[in-house]
Design a protein around this motif. Structure first.
Motif, PDB file in Angstrom:
ATOM      1  N   HIS A  14     -16.109   4.347  -9.271  1.00 48.36           N
ATOM      2  CA  HIS A  14     -16.062   3.010  -8.679  1.00 48.36           C
ATOM      3  C   HIS A  14     -14.637   2.436  -8.629  1.00 48.36           C
ATOM      4  O   HIS A  14     -14.479   1.220  -8.509  1.00 48.36           O
ATOM      5  N   ASN A  15     -13.635   3.306  -8.703  1.00 48.92           N
ATOM      6  CA  ASN A  15     -12.263   2.793  -8.720  1.00 48.92           C
ATOM      7  C   ASN A  15     -11.764   2.350  -7.347  1.00 48.92           C
ATOM      8  O   ASN A  15     -10.587   2.032  -7.182  1.00 48.92           O
ATOM      9  N   ASP A  16     -12.668   2.329  -6.369  1.00 45.19           N
ATOM     10  CA  ASP A  16     -12.331   1.720  -5.082  1.00 45.19           C
ATOM     11  C   ASP A  16     -12.568   0.211  -5.111  1.00 45.19           C
ATOM     12  O   ASP A  16     -12.182  -0.498  -4.175  1.00 45.19           O
ATOM     13  N   GLY A  40      -8.336   6.321 -12.771  1.00 42.99           N
ATOM     14  CA  GLY A  40      -7.770   5.571 -11.644  1.00 42.99           C
ATOM     15  C   GLY A  40      -7.012   4.312 -11.990  1.00 42.99           C
ATOM     16  O   GLY A  40      -6.781   3.463 -11.114  1.00 42.99           O
TER      17      GLY A  40
END
Length: 340
Positions: free
Chosen positions: A157-159, A190
């Motif tokens: 979920h590092n976006d 990330g």
């Protein structure tokens, strides 16, 4: 089910629950008696037991089901029953509670992360539980290096800006405490080592506070004398302010890493910094002398650009040094024109 005004009204019901008399509980319900008390506003850690918590803690699945299907309101519980079931790894109770409308957002995020269950962590996230609120995820990842599923979830979920921010907060904290494993995991997940963020330990929750001090992980590594972490952090002269980093270097690893990528034209600031650090009451002054020896010997650094006031301040710092080997070495070194 009807809600009682006082715990006395369900005292007998609690006795029935504790003793496992489920048919007695069923008769209680059929008679229209209250099955719970509204505990809103009660301290969850000092609250009395409830019929539902008794059912979960004693492993009475049928009792829990009986209460829930007769209108038991989980939102009125002083402590999240979902959290209790998760702590006990009682997965069947977790499913039962979710099926009957227990609120996933009322659970402490750390309790879900502590399950080490990737699918469950994702499920609660999709149900609205925000792990990043109150910097909870950042504090968790800064220290919980055994929980690889939590790092994996963050990587997937590092976006999301909130997740990257949490990773970066955790990274600066881990760098400050020289926790190499946490640094490696956070970089893999990330985290941004070049982004300046507030301090995780004492910074405010207002990310836009103009008064908040901010620091990147790279800056923290140099400032704290953890130069060996710069390789893992991938310090880059195009992304990090190397002239300012040089001025704050205080260990030989940092000097070696920085010089290999950006050789300074003036070494004066970093020399003054390490001379001053030699006069401080640190338990280990060795890295600062090693830093100066490397600058003078291996790289040919020279103290050459001091204003009159800076020169006076440096003399004052040197006078604080204890008479001995360090002071004698420093005076001999600075007496040479190629060094000063």
């Amino acid at each position: 089910g009807r809600v009682a005004r006082d715990a006395v009204e369900i005292a007998d019901l609690l006795t029935l629950c504790r003793t496992g008399r489920i048919y007695g509980v069923e008769r209680w319900i059929l008679e229209g008696k209250p099955i719970q008390v509204a505990h809103c506003g009660v301290n969850p850690w000092g609250s009395p037991p409830t019929p539902l918590t008794v059912a979960i803690e004693s492993g009475q699945y049928d009792l829990a089901f009986l209460l829930l299907c007769n209108g038991y309101q989980t939102r009125l519980e002083p402590r999240s029953p979902l959290g209790l079931a998760l702590e006990r790894r009682a997965w069947d109770y977790v499913e039962l509670l979710l099926e009957w409308g227990a609120d996933p957002q009322g659970v402490d995020p750390g309790v879900v992360l502590d399950t080490y269950n990737s699918a469950l962590i994702e499920r609660f996230w999709k149900a609205g539980l925000d792990y990043t609120r109150g910097r909870r995820l950042a504090r968790y990842l800064a220290e919980s290096t055994r929980n690889l599923p939590a790092y994996g979830w963050a990587k997937r979920h590092n976006d999301l800006p909130a997740v990257v921010h949490a990773l970066t907060l955790a990274l600066v904290d881990a760098v400050g405490d020289n926790r190499e494993k946490a640094v490696s995991l956070l970089m893999w997940a990330g985290a941004d080592p070049h982004r300046a963020v507030p301090n995780l330990g004492w910074g405010s929750d207002d990310e836009d506070d103009p008064e908040e001090d901010r620091q990147s992980a790279v800056e923290c590594a140099v400032e704290m004398g953890h130069g060996k972490l710069l390789r893992a952090l991938k310090a880059d002269p195009e992304k990090d302010r190397f002239p300012e980093l040089f001025a704050r270097a205080s260990d030989p690893d940092a000097v070696d890493y920085l010089v290999a990528r950006y050789r300074p034209s003036d070494w004066s600031a970093v020399i003054v910094r390490n001379i001053c650090l030699l006069s401080w009451w640190f338990p280990d002054l060795k890295p600062h002398r090693q830093c100066l020896e490397k600058i003078f010997g291996e790289y040919g650094g020279r103290l050459c650009t001091l204003e009159r006031r800076e020169c006076w301040a440096l003399r004052k710092e040197m006078l604080r040094l204890d008479p001995g080997d360090e002071l004698c070495w420093l005076l001999r070194t600075l007496a040479k024109p190629e060094h000063c």
